[in-house]
Enzyme design. Sequence first.
Site, PDB file in Angstrom:
ATOM      1  N   ASN A   1     -10.109  -0.334  -0.518  1.00  0.00           N
ATOM      2  CA  ASN A   1      -8.650  -0.272  -0.419  1.00  0.00           C
ATOM      3  C   ASN A   1      -8.050  -0.843  -1.705  1.00  0.00           C
ATOM      4  OD1 ASN A   1      -5.927  -0.609   0.146  1.00  0.00           O
ATOM      5  ND2 ASN A   1      -6.245  -1.446   2.200  1.00  0.00           N
TER       6      ASN A   1
ATOM      7  N   HIS B   1      -3.666   7.095   1.861  1.00  0.00           N
ATOM      8  CA  HIS B   1      -3.998   5.731   1.469  1.00  0.00           C
ATOM      9  C   HIS B   1      -5.393   5.426   1.993  1.00  0.00           C
ATOM     10  CE1 HIS B   1      -4.135   1.501   0.961  1.00  0.00           C
ATOM     11  NE2 HIS B   1      -3.917   1.212   2.226  1.00  0.00           N
TER      12      HIS B   1
ATOM     13  N   CYS C   1       0.811  -1.223   0.000  1.00  0.00           N
ATOM     14  CA  CYS C   1       0.000   0.000   0.000  1.00  0.00           C
ATOM     15  C   CYS C   1       0.844   1.273   0.000  1.00  0.00           C
ATOM     16  CB  CYS C   1      -0.945  -0.002   1.196  1.00  0.00           C
ATOM     17  SG  CYS C   1      -2.047  -1.432   1.239  1.00  0.00           S
TER      18      CYS C   1
END
Length: 327
Positions: A284, A254, A117
């Site tokens: 996500n 993020h 990520c």
Amino acid sequence: MTGLVARTIVTGTGSYLPERVVSNAELSETVDTTDEWIVERSGIRQRHIAAEGEFTSDLAVAAARAALKAAWREPSEIDLIIVATATPDQTFPATATTVQEKLGINDCVAFDVAAVCSGFLYALTVADAMLRAGTMRHALVIGAETFSRILDWEDRTTCVLFGDGAGAVVLERSEGNGDADDRGILAARLHADGRHNSLLYVDGGPSSTGTVGKVRMKGKEVFRHAVTNLASVMTETLEVAGCKAEDVAWVIPHQANLRILESTAKKLGLDIDQVVITVDRHANTSAASVPLALDTAVRDGRIKTGDLLLLEAMGGGFTWGAAALRW
């Protein structure tokens, strides 16, 4: 010119989301979950899922083309391509070389970055260093993921959280005065701590199991580390850039979990309205989430010339980082 320093500026952004949208309600038909349960714990309401035969490189190319168009650049002008991804098309070669070929670029530096990520922040920092060194002039930095391919669709604690997508930026070497009023990347800070591998990982790999594996996560522990680490690296990055939290116009985070975004903003004394939030629509998307959110805010007009942006992310490893960027 004397007195000037090299800076890296963003000249174009782009993104791509697969056509198929899966709502929480649809997901609840095959997974033991509910819309209320997912929204309460993550803020996610839907996610995009790549079609059969649609690869990470396809998503990356679509986002790259949009970024190139926004930057008024031709693919042939690109000297460097970095793709941040945890879901490459193949074990090797790098997905970046596939993107290069699909864009019709005959020769440029092309490689992948694997920091999950945090991958886009890692790739952005590497590209910034290479551009400022003077060996490159124009770069494409892309975060692209087909995370749906590595999810255990029977594990409701993870499969409801992720989606597929891609975001890209075109970077260009420029010059500034060396102060916080310059356009471009003012500072970036990266970290990693491999002691926490067991909290967020994929249980497979070429040299260990010979399989791709599936995502495994201990959500409560990841949440605790994320809030602490992100607030710390954001503060650190602002200090290096010579800026304060009150100077920040927008946080581009993020998109892991709405509660993480709220908690991190609170720790920095920022209003949640200053945080670009796309997790409800995108879920996500790992390395794609920061550039996806950035492109969203650029295209809807929220981000204005001169705005100070603070980009941040944390992912498996753990890896985490932040970048201060003057638009």
